[in-house]
Motif scaffolding. Structure first.
Motif, mmCIF file in Angstrom:
data_model
loop_
_atom_site.group_PDB
_atom_site.id
_atom_site.type_symbol
_atom_site.label_atom_id
_atom_site.label_comp_id
_atom_site.label_asym_id
_atom_site.label_seq_id
_atom_site.Cartn_x
_atom_site.Cartn_y
_atom_site.Cartn_z
ATOM 1 N N VAL A 152 5.096 10.922 6.191
ATOM 2 C CA VAL A 152 4.492 11.784 5.168
ATOM 3 C C VAL A 152 5.576 12.395 4.287
ATOM 4 O O VAL A 152 5.486 12.397 3.054
ATOM 5 C CB VAL A 152 3.635 12.884 5.827
ATOM 6 C CG1 VAL A 152 3.261 13.969 4.809
ATOM 7 C CG2 VAL A 152 2.371 12.296 6.433
ATOM 8 N N LEU A 153 6.622 12.911 4.924
ATOM 9 C CA LEU A 153 7.723 13.508 4.168
ATOM 10 C C LEU A 153 8.430 12.468 3.299
ATOM 11 O O LEU A 153 8.801 12.747 2.154
ATOM 12 C CB LEU A 153 8.723 14.156 5.127
ATOM 13 C CG LEU A 153 8.235 15.426 5.836
ATOM 14 C CD1 LEU A 153 9.254 15.869 6.879
ATOM 15 C CD2 LEU A 153 7.992 16.541 4.837
ATOM 16 N N PHE A 154 8.605 11.262 3.841
ATOM 17 C CA PHE A 154 9.250 10.193 3.076
ATOM 18 C C PHE A 154 8.456 9.874 1.810
ATOM 19 O O PHE A 154 9.031 9.726 0.720
ATOM 20 C CB PHE A 154 9.378 8.932 3.931
ATOM 21 C CG PHE A 154 9.678 7.686 3.139
ATOM 22 C CD1 PHE A 154 10.943 7.466 2.614
ATOM 23 C CD2 PHE A 154 8.680 6.749 2.893
ATOM 24 C CE1 PHE A 154 11.216 6.331 1.860
ATOM 25 C CE2 PHE A 154 8.942 5.612 2.150
ATOM 26 C CZ PHE A 154 10.213 5.394 1.625
ATOM 27 N N ILE A 188 0.839 -1.202 0.000
ATOM 28 C CA ILE A 188 0.000 0.000 0.000
ATOM 29 C C ILE A 188 0.872 1.250 0.000
ATOM 30 O O ILE A 188 0.567 2.240 -0.685
ATOM 31 C CB ILE A 188 -0.958 -0.005 1.210
ATOM 32 C CG1 ILE A 188 -2.039 -1.077 1.012
ATOM 33 C CG2 ILE A 188 -1.616 1.369 1.391
ATOM 34 C CD1 ILE A 188 -2.978 -1.225 2.193
ATOM 35 N N THR A 189 1.966 1.220 0.744
ATOM 36 C CA THR A 189 2.879 2.373 0.757
ATOM 37 C C THR A 189 3.430 2.641 -0.637
ATOM 38 O O THR A 189 3.477 3.792 -1.093
ATOM 39 C CB THR A 189 4.031 2.124 1.746
ATOM 40 O OG1 THR A 189 3.497 1.917 3.057
ATOM 41 C CG2 THR A 189 4.971 3.318 1.775
ATOM 42 N N VAL A 190 3.838 1.578 -1.336
ATOM 43 C CA VAL A 190 4.338 1.727 -2.712
ATOM 44 C C VAL A 190 3.253 2.305 -3.617
ATOM 45 O O VAL A 190 3.505 3.219 -4.417
ATOM 46 C CB VAL A 190 4.836 0.370 -3.257
ATOM 47 C CG1 VAL A 190 5.130 0.477 -4.753
ATOM 48 C CG2 VAL A 190 6.076 -0.091 -2.504
ATOM 49 N N VAL A 191 2.042 1.793 -3.484
ATOM 50 C CA VAL A 191 0.917 2.267 -4.304
ATOM 51 C C VAL A 191 0.647 3.750 -4.032
ATOM 52 O O VAL A 191 0.431 4.543 -4.964
ATOM 53 C CB VAL A 191 -0.342 1.416 -4.027
ATOM 54 C CG1 VAL A 191 -1.573 2.064 -4.655
ATOM 55 C CG2 VAL A 191 -0.152 0.007 -4.575
ATOM 56 N N MET A 192 0.663 4.149 -2.766
ATOM 57 C CA MET A 192 0.406 5.551 -2.427
ATOM 58 C C MET A 192 1.510 6.472 -2.957
ATOM 59 O O MET A 192 1.249 7.596 -3.368
ATOM 60 C CB MET A 192 0.272 5.707 -0.911
ATOM 61 C CG MET A 192 -0.940 5.021 -0.303
ATOM 62 S SD MET A 192 -2.532 5.590 -0.990
ATOM 63 C CE MET A 192 -3.113 4.086 -1.793
ATOM 64 N N SER A 248 -2.597 8.093 3.977
ATOM 65 C CA SER A 248 -2.899 6.673 3.904
ATOM 66 C C SER A 248 -1.627 5.843 3.969
ATOM 67 O O SER A 248 -1.530 4.864 4.721
ATOM 68 C CB SER A 248 -3.666 6.374 2.608
ATOM 69 O OG SER A 248 -4.076 5.038 2.557
ATOM 70 N N GLY A 249 -0.607 6.235 3.199
ATOM 71 C CA GLY A 249 0.652 5.499 3.227
ATOM 72 C C GLY A 249 1.372 5.632 4.556
ATOM 73 O O GLY A 249 1.938 4.666 5.079
ATOM 74 N N ALA A 250 1.333 6.847 5.132
ATOM 75 C CA ALA A 250 1.999 7.073 6.409
ATOM 76 C C ALA A 250 1.357 6.275 7.531
ATOM 77 O O ALA A 250 2.032 5.825 8.457
ATOM 78 C CB ALA A 250 1.988 8.566 6.751
ATOM 79 N N SER A 251 0.039 6.087 7.453
ATOM 80 C CA SER A 251 -0.632 5.279 8.480
ATOM 81 C C SER A 251 -0.136 3.842 8.437
ATOM 82 O O SER A 251 -0.033 3.178 9.479
ATOM 83 C CB SER A 251 -2.151 5.334 8.298
ATOM 84 O OG SER A 251 -2.562 4.672 7.114
ATOM 85 N N CYS A 252 0.194 3.350 7.242
ATOM 86 C CA CYS A 252 0.743 1.992 7.123
ATOM 87 C C CYS A 252 2.145 1.918 7.720
ATOM 88 O O CYS A 252 2.487 0.942 8.409
ATOM 89 C CB CYS A 252 0.784 1.573 5.657
ATOM 90 S SG CYS A 252 -0.831 1.290 4.915
ATOM 91 N N ILE A 253 2.967 2.940 7.451
ATOM 92 C CA ILE A 253 4.329 2.925 7.976
ATOM 93 C C ILE A 253 4.329 3.048 9.499
ATOM 94 O O ILE A 253 4.993 2.287 10.209
ATOM 95 C CB ILE A 253 5.156 4.069 7.356
ATOM 96 C CG1 ILE A 253 5.305 3.855 5.845
ATOM 97 C CG2 ILE A 253 6.536 4.150 8.013
ATOM 98 C CD1 ILE A 253 5.963 5.019 5.126
ATOM 99 N N SER A 254 3.559 4.016 10.014
ATOM 100 C CA SER A 254 3.618 4.295 11.447
ATOM 101 C C SER A 254 2.853 3.273 12.277
ATOM 102 O O SER A 254 3.338 2.805 13.309
ATOM 103 C CB SER A 254 3.093 5.700 11.722
ATOM 104 O OG SER A 254 1.771 5.853 11.259
#
Length: 639
Positions: free
Chosen positions: A380-382, A125-129, A349-355
């Motif tokens: 988010v910055l990443f 999901i992070t990659v997709v976002m 959305s992606g940051a929620s997956c990472i954190s």
């Protein structure tokens, strides 16, 4: 004041307004649900505008106008129609997904299958976002380059600074309400440019021969209006390739979970589809007028003419309003708003997956809310920086969107939707479907890119039409075979995993009832005074914030509390503990870390008719926590 200075002033005021919204909602956050899901209090109008804004990127708008110019209504199946269809399908799925007790899709899939699937889906999901954000930054880069000759770096800087500030301050609250403002800017720009483009043709502006509006639309070739001009098989391939990825995309699901009730969620998605339709109709009108103003572009055909068709709207604005720099600046702000409204959704959305799904789940399960906010800000910055790097590799805006969509469709459409509706789906099947689908689709995209010459049809498409769209049909087919095949060959999922998704399974587990509580008990009365109670739609949100008198070992607390009663379970890891006492898992008491090292948050979201019972359940959970901590000479205080 020159045009660029006007733009900078307007941009500063605009960003300041967005940050003010984020700051306002920052002071209203009292729980994890408040930050990640806007307290589940969002109504249909705000939800609809946010859903529309999240899927209308600046680059997407420019590309849609370009496709309309070169391919007419037959081009709607590559972007326009899937947007509308996906939101309407999600509206139909609300009844199934609204009451699931999750904040992210990886968390949801861990509840359904177990921990083996959470990390890969979080990474995918992070990659997709990131890929979706590539389209936003590429689009804004094009806008700033055409209008002001700026380097693409500035587009990334504008998006990164603005989005990271208001998103990390206000969470999903800030995303939704800033999206509403951003959609208003975009809609005004799109409709305004439609009128301006038609007026330019009827007035004979920009060296065109003046013709009436009726003549302008009457001169459009008949096949331009035919949405099936590409052929029904191609239409079906586009729908199968794109819609599954968009209906299983995480960000609209999070907005469904943020709605105050199921009716608001369904209506919000329908409103979003209607709002998107308005903008796409305006884009069609703009394209018809631009074909009259720049006939040489349409004559080049597709794909040769796309390099000029995509920025044609920007070229028109620059030429038509060369003497009105404020209008050009407003147009830049409108398109910047579109980029931010998409990027804030995708980065959140992606940051929620990472954190939440990687950092808290696997690295530091006892992370406090303060630590999570810091990790989220960095995430988010990443994502924005990664998207900026990707924008230098993937130059085609729609292609960036499609690649992200195809990876989503091939990776987790079947594990996600199969998990919701098919009891026999297993963790091994889900893992196999994700890995096979993701690996196959990435390999197909790379193969297509490496072997496709510039301005030529895609390599895979030239082999066979079934391989169009980077071979996504093949990727999805391989994922489906792996998912269903491995699931049937492995042991069925446990009842604890099935409970949140199938009511009859949950009822089998609902055998642990709260003890009888004397409502006149002074301790219970004091407890109730500290429970934060808010009604939102069909549910009441109960929140109890506690502070321990000493330091906590979160892992030890979780293990101890599970020995007090068999009702305590950890279906998604140590970060959240549920007291599973009945079938409605969203109403069950959940315990998480609070803002500080000694903070503990208890929450429950019962339906209105069961509020009194769940208050007693919340009290029982509080008493059991107090008992466990008391053994360590640690007291609990309300705050």
């Amino acid at each position: 004041m020159d045009g660029y200075s006007i733009f900078l002033v307007m941009l500063a005021v605009y960003i300041a307004g967005l940050v003010a919204i984020g700051w306002y909602f920052n002071n209203r956050q009292k729980s994890v649900t408040d930050f990640w899901l806007a307290g589940r209090r969002i109504g249909p109008a705000a939800l609809g505008f946010s859903a529309a804004a999240s899927w209308l990127t600046a680059g997407g708008i420019l590309a849609v106008v370009g496709f309309y110019m070169l391919q007419g209504m037959g081009s709607i199946w590559g972007f326009v129609a899937p947007n509308i269809i996906a939101l309407l399908v999600i509206a139909l799925l609300v009844g199934k997904i609204k009451n699931l007790p999750a904040i992210t899709q990886p968390e949801l899939l861990e509840q359904r299958y177990g921990s083996i699937v959470r990390w890969p889906i979080a990474l995918i999901i992070t990659v997709v976002m990131i890929l979706f954000s590539v389209a936003d930054i590429t689009g804004l880069s094009l806008v700033l380059q055409v209008f002001y000759g700026l380097d693409p770096f500035y587009a990334a800087a504008i998006v990164a600074i603005a989005v990271s500030l208001y998103v990390t301050l206000g969470g999903l609250y800030a995303v939704i309400w800033t999206d509403t403002i951003q959609f208003a800017f975009l809609a005004i720009f799109a409709v305004g440019m439609a009128f301006a483009a038609v007026a330019t043709v009827t007035d004979g502006g920009l060296s065109t021969s003046a013709i009436s509006a009726s003549t302008l639309f009457g001169n459009v070739p008949g096949d331009w209006w035919n949405p099936f001009s590409i052929g029904l098989p191609m239409v079906l391939i586009f729908i199968l390739a794109i819609v599954p990825g968009w209906i299983s995309e995480q960000d609209p699901w999070q907005k469904v979970w943020a709605a105050r009730d199921g009716k608001s969620a369904s209506l919000g998605m329908i409103i979003g589809a209607l709002m998107i339709t308005v903008v796409f109709v305006a884009c069609a009108v703009i394209a018809i007028a631009l074909n009259s103003i720049y006939p040489e572009i349409a004559k080049m055909g597709f794909p040769a003419g796309m390099a000029l068709a995509e920025p044609a709207l920007l070229t028109f604005v620059s030429e038509r309003f060369a003497s009105a720099p404020a209008i050009i600046a407003f147009s830049a702000i409108g398109l910047a708003a579109a980029s931010m409204s998409c990027t804030d959704t995708f980065s959140t959305s992606g940051a929620s997956c990472i954190s939440r799904d990687i950092y808290q789940r696997y690295i530091k399960p006892d992370a406090t809310m303060k630590e999570m906010m810091l990790v989220n800000r960095v995430s988010v910055l990443f994502i924005i920086l990664a998207a900026t790097a990707g924008s230098f590799v993937i130059h085609n805006i729609i292609d960036a969107i499609h690649i992200a969509t195809f990876i989503a469709s091939s990776s987790y459409f079947f594990p996600l939707m199969g998990g919701l509706y098919w009891k026999r789906a297993t963790k091994e099947g889900a893992f196999a479907g994700m890995i096979v689908g993701f690996t196959a689709q990435v390999a197909l995209v790379v193969l297509d890119y490496v072997n496709t010459p510039p301005l030529a049809p895609n390599y895979l498409e030239s082999i066979h039409p079934i391989l169009m769209s980077h071979g996504v049909i093949v990727g999805m087919a391989l994922s489906a075979i792996a998912f269903f095949g491995v699931s049937l060959m492995t042991k069925p999922s446990s009842r604890v995993n099935l409970a949140p998704f199938f009511e009859e399974e949950a009822e089998e587990l609902s055998r642990y009832e709260a003890r009888e509580i004397d409502e006149k008990d002074p301790e219970y009365s004091a407890f109730l005074k500290n429970v934060d109670e808010n009604v939102s739609g069909e549910r009441t949100h109960l929140q109890l914030n506690l502070q321990a008198s000493g330091n906590l070992s979160w892992k030890e607390l979780v293990e101890k509390i599970k020995t007090v009663s068999p009702a305590w379970v950890t279906p998604t890891g140590l970060d959240s503990i549920y007291r599973l006492t009945h079938g409605d898992m969203l109403a069950c008491v959940a315990v998480t870390r609070g803002t500080g090292e000694r903070d503990i948050w208890l929450k429950a979201e019962p339906k209105l008719e069961t509020v009194d019972r769940q208050k007693k359940e919340l009290f029982t959970a509080y008493e059991e926590l107090k008992k466990v901590l008391g053994q360590k000479n640690v007291n609990l205080d309300f705050y």
